[in-house]
Design an enzyme around this catalytic site. Structure first.
Site, mmCIF file in Angstrom:
data_model
loop_
_atom_site.group_PDB
_atom_site.id
_atom_site.type_symbol
_atom_site.label_atom_id
_atom_site.label_comp_id
_atom_site.label_asym_id
_atom_site.label_seq_id
_atom_site.Cartn_x
_atom_site.Cartn_y
_atom_site.Cartn_z
ATOM 1 N N LYS A 38 0.826 -1.207 0.000
ATOM 2 C CA LYS A 38 0.000 0.000 0.000
ATOM 3 C C LYS A 38 0.860 1.257 0.000
ATOM 4 O O LYS A 38 0.540 2.256 -0.654
ATOM 5 C CB LYS A 38 -0.930 0.014 1.222
ATOM 6 C CG LYS A 38 -1.819 1.265 1.333
ATOM 7 C CD LYS A 38 -2.708 1.447 0.110
ATOM 8 C CE LYS A 38 -3.482 2.773 0.133
ATOM 9 N NZ LYS A 38 -4.519 2.831 1.161
ATOM 10 N N LYS A 50 0.073 11.838 5.302
ATOM 11 C CA LYS A 50 0.441 10.808 6.284
ATOM 12 C C LYS A 50 1.014 9.580 5.594
ATOM 13 O O LYS A 50 2.036 9.028 6.014
ATOM 14 C CB LYS A 50 -0.794 10.444 7.112
ATOM 15 C CG LYS A 50 -0.594 9.349 8.139
ATOM 16 C CD LYS A 50 -1.014 7.964 7.655
ATOM 17 C CE LYS A 50 -2.492 7.867 7.377
ATOM 18 N NZ LYS A 50 -2.898 6.484 6.996
#
Length: 299
Positions: free
Chosen positions: A175, A243
């Protein structure tokens, strides 16, 4: 529906988690959801699910528990914290964290769960809000092959491309790579749009032909029209992508990998957040390109 997994606790019913949980309801699972915002929880109840007053309550009677939370500390608090999922779940419960968090945290969570007799997978997703609504998410899964097969009926209700990519933490590593590619592609599409506009070329025909050639990509297909129109309603907030880029750059440093382009895009995404625009869609990177180019926003 799986004959083994009937009741699913779902914690985190936001932009992504809400429609994902609703798809599980439509697939026939008994979904018990919890969210800090009561309105999100009420939406699940309206869709046919049930509400829980706490993560522990959502986990207590569940055959499987899914979490979809903003960041690593949130996952640690909900799963490992006092009164959290791990304390309440029965041995043998399948715990699937579908948040995007640090790979090392995913590994730690899996190890802790294993010591408690729980079956833990990290299964982050790609596809944004539209993919969550349509059930077309790409899901990259880390953990044991047996636990992956047990989770497949759940994942199939939410996603289209579902791949077991390796042991615990591998899903989060893949990811991170995904978020690197997406951010870099958004930045290049933004630069191309601003370049076309500054050159006086109509963007519609230009983007059409670009989409049909080697430059074609899903950002052009799904996001470019909104970028041209300066419509940045969040499907995925820039502050969350900021983030995620922090995660991939930290993981790359640990792996001894240099990411010069990724680092630059990370700085641009951080600039967007620092200007108070982190609540916009990540395609608002286009605004940074305009600012750096000294071009005003089109009226």
């Amino acid at each position: 529906m799986s004959t083994q997994i009937r009741t699913v606790g779902f914690i985190g019913l936001g932009i992504m988690g809400g429609p994902m949980a609703a798809r599980l309801v439509r697939a026939g699972f008994d979904v018990v959801g919890h969210n800090r915002s009561p309105a999100r929880q009420e939406a699940l109840v309206s869709a046919g699910g049930r509400g829980a007053a706490s993560p522990a309550e959502a986990a207590a009677e569940a055959d499987a528990v899914i979490t979809m939370l903003p960041d690593s500390p949130d996952v640690e608090a909900v799963l490992l914290g006092a009164g959290g999922v791990f304390a309440a779940a029965r041995p043998g419960t399948l715990v699937i964290d579908m948040s995007t968090i640090r790979p090392d945290v995913a590994w730690t969570v899996a190890a802790d769960g294993g010591r408690r007799g729980l079956r833990v997978l990290d299964a982050p997703v790609s596809g944004g809000e539209a993919g969550a609504i349509d059930g077309t998410l790409s899901i990259m899964v880390g953990g044991s092959a047996d636990d992956f097969e047990a989770a497949r009926p759940l994942l199939a209700a939410m996603g289209q491309t579902i791949v077991h990519v390796g042991p615990a933490g591998s899903g989060q590593t893949v990811k991170a790579a995904n978020q690197l590619i997406v951010a870099g592609t958004i930045e290049l599409v933004a630069e191309a749009i601003v370049f076309l506009e500054a050159s006086g070329v109509p963007t519609g025909p230009a983007l059409e032909v670009l989409s049909g050639g080697l430059a074609g990509n899903r950002i052009l297909d799904r996001k470019a029209a909104g970028m041209v129109a300066r419509q940045f309603t969040p499907g995925f907030r820039a502050e969350l992508h900021d983030k995620d880029l922090g995660i991939v750059l930290a993981a790359a440093r640990s792996a001894g990998v240099i990411m010069p382009v990724g680092a630059t895009v990370g700085q641009l995404m951080r600039s967007l957040k620092s200007q108070g625009l982190g609540g916009l869609d990540h395609t608002a990177l286009l605004r940074i390109v305009e600012q750096l180019s000294g071009r005003p926003e089109p009226e």
